[in-house]
Design an enzyme around this catalytic site. Structure first.
Site, PDB file in Angstrom:
ATOM      1  N   HIS A 175       0.814  -1.217   0.000  1.00 29.06           N
ATOM      2  CA  HIS A 175       0.000   0.000   0.000  1.00 29.06           C
ATOM      3  C   HIS A 175       0.848   1.268   0.000  1.00 29.06           C
ATOM      4  O   HIS A 175       0.373   2.341  -0.408  1.00 29.06           O
ATOM      5  CB  HIS A 175      -0.938  -0.008   1.214  1.00 29.06           C
ATOM      6  N   ASP A 399      -9.709  -7.773 -18.768  1.00 31.70           N
ATOM      7  CA  ASP A 399      -9.867  -8.861 -19.737  1.00 31.70           C
ATOM      8  C   ASP A 399      -8.501  -9.240 -20.302  1.00 31.70           C
ATOM      9  O   ASP A 399      -7.899  -8.486 -21.068  1.00 31.70           O
ATOM     10  CB  ASP A 399     -10.816  -8.415 -20.857  1.00 31.70           C
TER      11      ASP A 399
END
Length: 453
Positions: A175, A399
């Site tokens: 993070h 995708d």
């Protein structure tokens, strides 16, 4: 390495079959070898964000090995653009990334169940094994340099194959180098590179490159670290809010606001009304278990600075470009009204939207963060509820050339944290809610909550 689960009288095997290091396909130029972290990066929690995308069998590949090789190759090319991810940084209080092209760990695993069975029969905690080296929020494995200092790689990947041919692609991102937007931009970029590798016409599969912002090093005048939202005995559960139920909730909220006679909150959003409902029900559960007795509860809300300042930043801007809105609420759930919750949230957001640019925002933040403010925030950890929304982010556009994912989610989380995400086909919102175990037992049975799930 083998992990066993007992589910519905069937023993599932999840096996690590290979580990590799993927380096950028071309070396990072000398002038980019040091990537300075911003102030927002440096005060971020020491945690790994774990996101996983699930894909059914596509029939594109005859062997899972072919899919894995293609993913490794496309990841290598992607890392030339996201070069800090292939570097190395200190685990505690880092100020920069050494972009030394050390590479990203790539783990391959197999699960003997079908993808549909796994998604249908697994608890949220079962997602953990899909991620590399237990790099999940506040429980990362650490490796040490030869001199004994703790260091870490910013990114790790695990690709999980299911018996049916389905696959789950999981990444864990440190993070302190990036936020949720950075993480999803990277996954979309990698996916487009992978899809484009098999297309003659790559126009539609051209990735959008990350937008890097140059930061000068700043001398920070505080010594304390920001506290992490840890919890010892907490659980995470998923709650689905279909669009029609959300519309019903909006109508209820509008009626409550109208009847209150207080200043009107106009046109509450989906995220706003669900945030109010969860806060009210969570505080009610904590009050019943006495975990909120004599404690001031409150809310924090993560705000994306990319589209919040007067001078907008590209959505692909790299790093932690977020700030936190926080305000107290009440430990009496009936006093947590939509006007109070949504009204304060909007007031705090409006203050950010009046800031001209990122440089001004950094200056304001730098001037307000002191040891005293960190100490004050540390007192709130455990009593406050932490909200983040990924709604509207390109979650279901990842995708790789096999079609869109059937599910995208995050693994386990810290105490009193709530993450909101779009569901597939934008049919509603999924709330990932992490609470104390006793609180969750009451929360998940709340009649008001369940009437909108």
């Amino acid at each position: 390495m083998m992990i066993k689960l007992l589910r519905y009288c069937k023993r599932q095997f999840h096996t690590i079959v290979s580990k590799d290091i993927i380096k950028p396909s071309s070396p990072t130029p000398c002038h980019l070898k040091t990537y300075n972290l911003s102030l927002f990066d440096r005060i971020m929690i020491n945690a790994y964000m774990p996101v996983v995308a699930f894909y059914p069998s596509s029939g594109v590949y005859q062997r899972s090995l072919d899919k894995t090789l293609e993913l490794k190759n496309s990841l290598s090319h992607t890392l030339t653009q996201y070069y800090p991810f292939a570097g190395k940084m200190k685990k505690i209080s880092p100020t920069y990334v050494d972009c030394n092209d050390e590479g990203v760990e790539f783990i391959e695993a197999c699960n003997d169940s079908s993808l549909s069975d796994f998604l249908q029969h697994s608890e949220h905690e079962d997602l953990n094994k899909l991620f590399p080296n237990d790099l999940i929020w506040f429980h990362p494995n650490r490796k040490c340099d030869d001199d004994g200092t703790s260091s870490t790689c910013p990114l790790a990947v695990q690709v999980n194959h299911f018996a049916c041919g389905g696959v789950a692609v999981a990444i864990s991102l440190f993070h302190k180098i990036g936020d949720g937007s950075t993480m999803l931009s990277f996954m979309n970029h990698w996916a487009k590179v992978n899809a484009g590798s098999r297309l003659r016409d790559q126009t539609d599969a051209s990735p959008v490159n990350p937008h890097f912002i140059t930061y000068q090093k700043r001398k920070i005048n505080f010594q304390k670290d920001f506290p992490d939202a840890l919890g010892r005995d907490f659980v995470t559960r998923s709650f689905l809010f279909p669009n029609q139920r959300i519309n019903d909730l909006k109508a209820k909220v509008i009626d409550m606001i109208t009847e209150s006679g207080e200043p009107m909150v106009m046109n509450p959003t989906r995220v706003e009304v669900i945030t109010w409902l969860i806060q009210k029900c969570a505080v009610a559960a904590a009050t019943k278990t006495n975990s909120a007795t004599f404690k001031d509860t409150g809310m924090t809300y993560t705000m994306n600075l990319r589209n919040s300042l007067i001078q907008k930043l590209p959505e692909t801007s790299f790093g932690n470009l977020i700030s936190v809105i926080e305000f107290p609420t009440s430990n009496q759930s009936e006093e947590i009204t939509p006007n109070m919750t949504i009204g304060q949230l909007r007031e705090k957001k409006a203050a950010f939207r009046s800031i001209t640019n990122l440089e001004t925002a950094v200056g304001i933040f730098f001037d307000t963060i002191t040891d005293a403010t960190i100490l004050e925030m540390s007192k709130k950890v455990g009593n406050y509820y932490y909200y983040s929304s990924l709604c509207g982010f390109p979650t279901y556009s990842i995708d790789f050339g096999w079609g869109k994912p059937v599910k995208v989610t995050l693994a386990g989380r810290g105490k009193n944290t709530i993450i909101l995400m779009d569901t597939p086909n934008s049919s509603g919102i999924e709330a990932l809610v992490s609470l104390d175990r006793q609180d969750m037992m009451i929360f998940q049975k709340d009649a008001d909550l369940l009437s909108f799930c």
